[in-house]
Design a protein around this motif. Structure first.
Motif, short mmCIF file in Angstrom:
data_model
loop_
_atom_site.label_atom_id
_atom_site.label_comp_id
_atom_site.label_asym_id
_atom_site.label_seq_id
_atom_site.Cartn_x
_atom_site.Cartn_y
_atom_site.Cartn_z
N SER A 1 -6.24 -0.26 -4.85
CA SER A 1 -5.73 -1.53 -4.33
C SER A 1 -6.65 -2.65 -4.76
O SER A 1 -7.78 -2.40 -5.20
CB SER A 1 -5.59 -1.49 -2.81
OG SER A 1 -6.86 -1.31 -2.22
N ALA B 1 -1.41 -2.96 -5.72
CA ALA B 1 -1.63 -1.57 -5.32
C ALA B 1 -1.03 -0.67 -6.39
O ALA B 1 0.01 -0.98 -6.95
CB ALA B 1 -1.00 -1.29 -3.97
N VAL C 1 0.84 -1.20 0.00
CA VAL C 1 0.00 0.00 0.00
C VAL C 1 0.87 1.25 0.00
O VAL C 1 0.50 2.27 -0.54
CB VAL C 1 -0.96 -0.01 1.21
CG1 VAL C 1 -1.73 1.28 1.32
CG2 VAL C 1 -1.91 -1.19 1.09
N SER D 1 -2.51 -9.78 -4.54
CA SER D 1 -2.64 -8.44 -3.98
C SER D 1 -1.96 -7.46 -4.92
O SER D 1 -0.90 -7.75 -5.46
CB SER D 1 -1.98 -8.40 -2.59
OG SER D 1 -2.01 -7.09 -2.08
#
Length: 89
Positions: A65, A54, A26, A52
């Motif tokens: 995100s 970002a 992040v 994941s």
């Protein structure tokens, strides 16, 4: 080792790296993380994955995100599968 213990161990092996690398993701721009795991044995099989991503997390007002988790398992007492998807703009 019983199926419940194996499932917990695999879940921890897949999710822990995602959580450990998710927070720094992040804070950095254009970051991606992916992990997957599969196992088969005499009592069943398990498969799991985590993704994941970002982008533009530099505080410029254009954040983003993405998080996705998928799992499936099968054993002598049945089968199950699940998906979790999360996104923010």
């Amino acid at each position: 080792m019983n199926r419940k213990s194996v499932t917990r161990l695999v879940f921890a092996a897949v999710v822990a790296p995602a959580l450990a690398l998710g927070a720094p993701a992040v804070a950095m721009a254009d970051t991606f993380f992916g992990a997957s795991y599969s196992e088969a044995g005499p009592h069943g099989a398990f498969e799991g994955s985590v993704v994941s991503a970002a982008k533009n997390g530099l505080g410029d007002g254009k954040g983003g995100s993405f998080y996705a988790k998928k799992f499936s398992q099968a054993g002598p007492h049945g089968a199950s599968q699940g998906v979790v998807i999360s996104a923010a703009g």
